[in-house]
Design a protein around this motif. Sequence first.
Motif, PDB file in Angstrom:
ATOM      1  N   PHE A 199      35.011 -36.546 -35.963  1.00 20.23           N
ATOM      2  CA  PHE A 199      35.200 -37.509 -34.880  1.00 20.23           C
ATOM      3  C   PHE A 199      34.969 -38.919 -35.419  1.00 20.23           C
ATOM      4  O   PHE A 199      34.382 -39.102 -36.489  1.00 20.23           O
ATOM      5  CB  PHE A 199      34.211 -37.241 -33.738  1.00 20.23           C
ATOM      6  N   ASP A 200      35.419 -39.908 -34.649  1.00 22.71           N
ATOM      7  CA  ASP A 200      35.195 -41.279 -35.092  1.00 22.71           C
ATOM      8  C   ASP A 200      33.774 -41.751 -34.783  1.00 22.71           C
ATOM      9  O   ASP A 200      33.348 -42.792 -35.269  1.00 22.71           O
ATOM     10  CB  ASP A 200      36.234 -42.238 -34.480  1.00 22.71           C
ATOM     11  N   ARG A 201      33.040 -41.022 -33.962  1.00 25.32           N
ATOM     12  CA  ARG A 201      31.628 -41.266 -33.715  1.00 25.32           C
ATOM     13  C   ARG A 201      31.021 -40.013 -33.114  1.00 25.32           C
ATOM     14  O   ARG A 201      31.728 -39.062 -32.809  1.00 25.32           O
ATOM     15  CB  ARG A 201      31.424 -42.474 -32.784  1.00 25.32           C
ATOM     16  N   ARG A 202      29.717 -39.985 -32.978  1.00 22.77           N
ATOM     17  CA  ARG A 202      29.047 -38.761 -32.552  1.00 22.77           C
ATOM     18  C   ARG A 202      29.406 -38.384 -31.110  1.00 22.77           C
ATOM     19  O   ARG A 202      29.476 -39.241 -30.231  1.00 22.77           O
ATOM     20  CB  ARG A 202      27.527 -38.906 -32.698  1.00 22.77           C
ATOM     21  N   VAL A 203      29.597 -37.081 -30.897  1.00 23.64           N
ATOM     22  CA  VAL A 203      29.874 -36.559 -29.567  1.00 23.64           C
ATOM     23  C   VAL A 203      28.773 -35.585 -29.184  1.00 23.64           C
ATOM     24  O   VAL A 203      28.047 -35.067 -30.034  1.00 23.64           O
ATOM     25  CB  VAL A 203      31.251 -35.854 -29.504  1.00 23.64           C
ATOM     26  N   ARG A 204      28.681 -35.327 -27.879  1.00 20.34           N
ATOM     27  CA  ARG A 204      27.614 -34.469 -27.365  1.00 20.34           C
ATOM     28  C   ARG A 204      28.147 -33.093 -26.974  1.00 20.34           C
ATOM     29  O   ARG A 204      29.314 -32.945 -26.601  1.00 20.34           O
ATOM     30  CB  ARG A 204      26.961 -35.120 -26.143  1.00 20.34           C
ATOM     31  N   GLU A 205      27.269 -32.121 -27.057  1.00 25.37           N
ATOM     32  CA  GLU A 205      27.520 -30.760 -26.559  1.00 25.37           C
ATOM     33  C   GLU A 205      28.839 -30.192 -27.072  1.00 25.37           C
ATOM     34  O   GLU A 205      29.685 -29.712 -26.310  1.00 25.37           O
ATOM     35  CB  GLU A 205      27.509 -30.751 -25.023  1.00 25.37           C
ATOM     36  N   ASP A 208      43.709 -14.024 -27.882  1.00 26.41           N
ATOM     37  CA  ASP A 208      45.020 -14.088 -27.237  1.00 26.41           C
ATOM     38  C   ASP A 208      45.492 -15.499 -26.921  1.00 26.41           C
ATOM     39  O   ASP A 208      46.578 -15.690 -26.368  1.00 26.41           O
ATOM     40  CB  ASP A 208      45.014 -13.269 -25.945  1.00 26.41           C
ATOM     41  N   GLY A 209      44.681 -16.519 -27.238  1.00 30.51           N
ATOM     42  CA  GLY A 209      45.050 -17.905 -26.963  1.00 30.51           C
ATOM     43  C   GLY A 209      44.812 -18.325 -25.536  1.00 30.51           C
ATOM     44  O   GLY A 209      45.136 -19.458 -25.167  1.00 30.51           O
ATOM     45  N   ILE A 210      44.215 -17.437 -24.722  1.00 32.16           N
ATOM     46  CA  ILE A 210      43.979 -17.733 -23.307  1.00 32.16           C
ATOM     47  C   ILE A 210      42.491 -17.659 -22.969  1.00 32.16           C
ATOM     48  O   ILE A 210      41.918 -18.587 -22.411  1.00 32.16           O
ATOM     49  CB  ILE A 210      44.779 -16.759 -22.406  1.00 32.16           C
ATOM     50  N   ASN A 211      41.868 -16.538 -23.332  1.00 29.15           N
ATOM     51  CA  ASN A 211      40.455 -16.308 -23.005  1.00 29.15           C
ATOM     52  C   ASN A 211      39.584 -16.681 -24.205  1.00 29.15           C
ATOM     53  O   ASN A 211      39.545 -15.953 -25.204  1.00 29.15           O
ATOM     54  CB  ASN A 211      40.240 -14.839 -22.615  1.00 29.15           C
ATOM     55  N   PHE A 212      38.903 -17.823 -24.106  1.00 30.29           N
ATOM     56  CA  PHE A 212      38.099 -18.332 -25.214  1.00 30.29           C
ATOM     57  C   PHE A 212      36.621 -18.025 -24.998  1.00 30.29           C
ATOM     58  O   PHE A 212      36.128 -18.052 -23.863  1.00 30.29           O
ATOM     59  CB  PHE A 212      38.289 -19.842 -25.361  1.00 30.29           C
ATOM     60  N   LYS A 213      35.913 -17.758 -26.098  1.00 30.03           N
ATOM     61  CA  LYS A 213      34.470 -17.580 -26.050  1.00 30.03           C
ATOM     62  C   LYS A 213      33.815 -18.534 -27.038  1.00 30.03           C
ATOM     63  O   LYS A 213      34.415 -18.912 -28.059  1.00 30.03           O
ATOM     64  CB  LYS A 213      34.096 -16.141 -26.382  1.00 30.03           C
ATOM     65  N   ASN A 214      32.589 -18.924 -26.740  1.00 33.24           N
ATOM     66  CA  ASN A 214      31.855 -19.853 -27.586  1.00 33.24           C
ATOM     67  C   ASN A 214      31.299 -19.119 -28.796  1.00 33.24           C
ATOM     68  O   ASN A 214      30.610 -18.101 -28.657  1.00 33.24           O
ATOM     69  CB  ASN A 214      30.731 -20.493 -26.772  1.00 33.24           C
ATOM     70  N   ILE A 215      31.599 -19.621 -30.013  1.00 32.98           N
ATOM     71  CA  ILE A 215      31.066 -18.994 -31.223  1.00 32.98           C
ATOM     72  C   ILE A 215      30.113 -19.914 -31.979  1.00 32.98           C
ATOM     73  O   ILE A 215      29.431 -19.475 -32.901  1.00 32.98           O
ATOM     74  CB  ILE A 215      32.210 -18.548 -32.161  1.00 32.98           C
ATOM     75  N   TYR A 216      30.076 -21.204 -31.595  1.00 34.87           N
ATOM     76  CA  TYR A 216      29.150 -22.137 -32.256  1.00 34.87           C
ATOM     77  C   TYR A 216      28.984 -23.347 -31.352  1.00 34.87           C
ATOM     78  O   TYR A 216      29.926 -23.769 -30.682  1.00 34.87           O
ATOM     79  CB  TYR A 216      29.699 -22.577 -33.614  1.00 34.87           C
ATOM     80  N   GLN A 217      27.773 -23.912 -31.305  1.00 35.74           N
ATOM     81  CA  GLN A 217      27.577 -25.132 -30.540  1.00 35.74           C
ATOM     82  C   GLN A 217      26.481 -25.979 -31.170  1.00 35.74           C
ATOM     83  O   GLN A 217      25.608 -25.475 -31.880  1.00 35.74           O
ATOM     84  CB  GLN A 217      27.229 -24.830 -29.087  1.00 35.74           C
ATOM     85  N   THR A 218      26.549 -27.275 -30.905  1.00 38.46           N
ATOM     86  CA  THR A 218      25.552 -28.220 -31.382  1.00 38.46           C
ATOM     87  C   THR A 218      25.435 -29.346 -30.375  1.00 38.46           C
ATOM     88  O   THR A 218      26.431 -29.720 -29.734  1.00 38.46           O
ATOM     89  CB  THR A 218      25.913 -28.772 -32.778  1.00 38.46           C
ATOM     90  N   TYR A 238      32.186 -24.749 -39.700  1.00 41.76           N
ATOM     91  CA  TYR A 238      31.599 -23.468 -39.327  1.00 41.76           C
ATOM     92  C   TYR A 238      32.493 -22.365 -39.859  1.00 41.76           C
ATOM     93  O   TYR A 238      33.718 -22.435 -39.749  1.00 41.76           O
ATOM     94  CB  TYR A 238      31.472 -23.336 -37.810  1.00 41.76           C
ATOM     95  N   ARG A 239      31.846 -21.340 -40.431  1.00 41.95           N
ATOM     96  CA  ARG A 239      32.574 -20.212 -40.997  1.00 41.95           C
ATOM     97  C   ARG A 239      32.487 -19.038 -40.029  1.00 41.95           C
ATOM     98  O   ARG A 239      31.403 -18.580 -39.679  1.00 41.95           O
ATOM     99  CB  ARG A 239      31.962 -19.840 -42.350  1.00 41.95           C
TER     100      ARG A 239
END
Length: 519
Positions: free
Chosen positions: A369-375, A383-393, A401-402
């Motif tokens: 990013f061009d500067r820090r972002v949150r969450e 399937d490109g429709i139903n997404f799940k969270n695999i990493y957060q900061t 992230y690998r």
Amino acid sequence: MSGHLYRIIFLFVFLAALQPLHSQLGCTDPLANNYNAAAISNDGSCTYNITTYNPGIKVNQLSNTVNETSGLQFMDGYLWTFNDSGGDPVLYCIDTLSNTILQTVTLEGATNVDWEDMAFDGTHVYIGDFGNNINGARTNLRIYKFPLSAIPDRLSNPLATIPFAAIEIIQFTYANQPQPPAATSQFNTRFDCEAMIVDAGKIHLFTKNYVDLNTVHFEIAGLEAGAKMAMPVDTFSSNFLVTGADIIPGEDIIILLGYFFPNPLGGNFGNHFLTILSDYADTKYFSGNKRILNLPNVLIMGQAEGICFRNNRYGYISNEAVSQSGFNIPAQLKAFDVRGFISESILSFELKAFTIRTEGGADLLSWLFDRRVRELQLQYSGDGINFKNIYQTALTESGSYRFGATTGTGFYRLQWQDAAGNQQYSQILQTHKNPKEKIRKISATRQGRLFFTWQGNASVRLSFEMLTVEGKRIGTISAREYAPGLHQVYFPNFMSGSSVVFLRVTTKDVSESLPVFIQ
């Protein structure tokens, strides 16, 4: 105490209690002269100091083929334009680093009576054939619409045609213009138009009003083909002639370009203007901030008519060539940046890079990013429709992230919070897993040589594009066959001052971008 006095005291207390409600309305832009820190709802009252801005030249002279460039749109990583009235019904994909035309696309069965602007909704392209400055009496105002997917691959189809069957036509009339329209003298109508955006499932027009020097926002409901009515929504006293518009997708930020020439028929030495509309309510675009920037006159700007965003703060302006009264200004491409003119509370964070690289049976995701972002959340979907969270900061500007051992096709996206606490999303990256067929051992030199190993059981057809981290193209190699093994290819005129670039590799099935370190 008398009842009359009680009533006076009660009224005083009641009015005092209402005061905070009144203070909720006001100017909410910290960059404005009349910023009200207590205001939570923007009433469109913000005023600004007179600001002069000179967009830098990106391409000093565009190809003579597009010397009447009238509309601009950045789509799918490339810049597109076309010529003004009387030109061929043709779109041109142009290089933002030179005067090269990368692809020429003809709209079969279309005519260019007076093409003026183009828009893109993420799926379909819209071409506005609604210029009406001769006498304001056109009865064939229309918008051509076709899917971006109808444009074939540019590397193998530099000259292409969109078939007539893929093109829809939206015809319209202005609801407040008597029909049939009465002819006026040239440059003396309220019903000329050169600016269009597509937003919230509607087409939005901004008129070029020669009579009152204001612009009227018209809406055309729906995006399907057929006869439509353009309904007036609101009027903005711009004090210039609006010639182009664009919107940041997913943001409440619109930009209007225009000029005021004292004598439209000759001696055009007037100034240009750029208006930033932001923090408005729904599609009432004139209800929020209206910040006007004074641009140079025609001796520097030419006759500027095309404008578009490349991302959420940076974009391009194009001008028609001007030759009169002893001066000659070629068709040029200029670059603008709105960062200094929009509050950070309105302007979202810019995602500069989001890439995927497959190695060792796992996916390596990287972002910048061009500067820090949150969450920040990195999300995965099968399937490109139903997404799940695999990493957060909680806070990040760049990272990686690998994500290990998936098979088949995978989809990834980023989610984060902007300064106002709203959720933002990246584009979706797609990866195809086939551990037996990969590009490996990628490296590049400052002389423009790229080395890679194709690990596969058979030959593959590949094309390459080298990009800076800002997304600017700095080299291309057309598609050809590569046998399994080590290969060396050469990017002519390659120049990069950075130690890291991105390599976009395209096969017949997929295109992905990989970070490459310059040695």
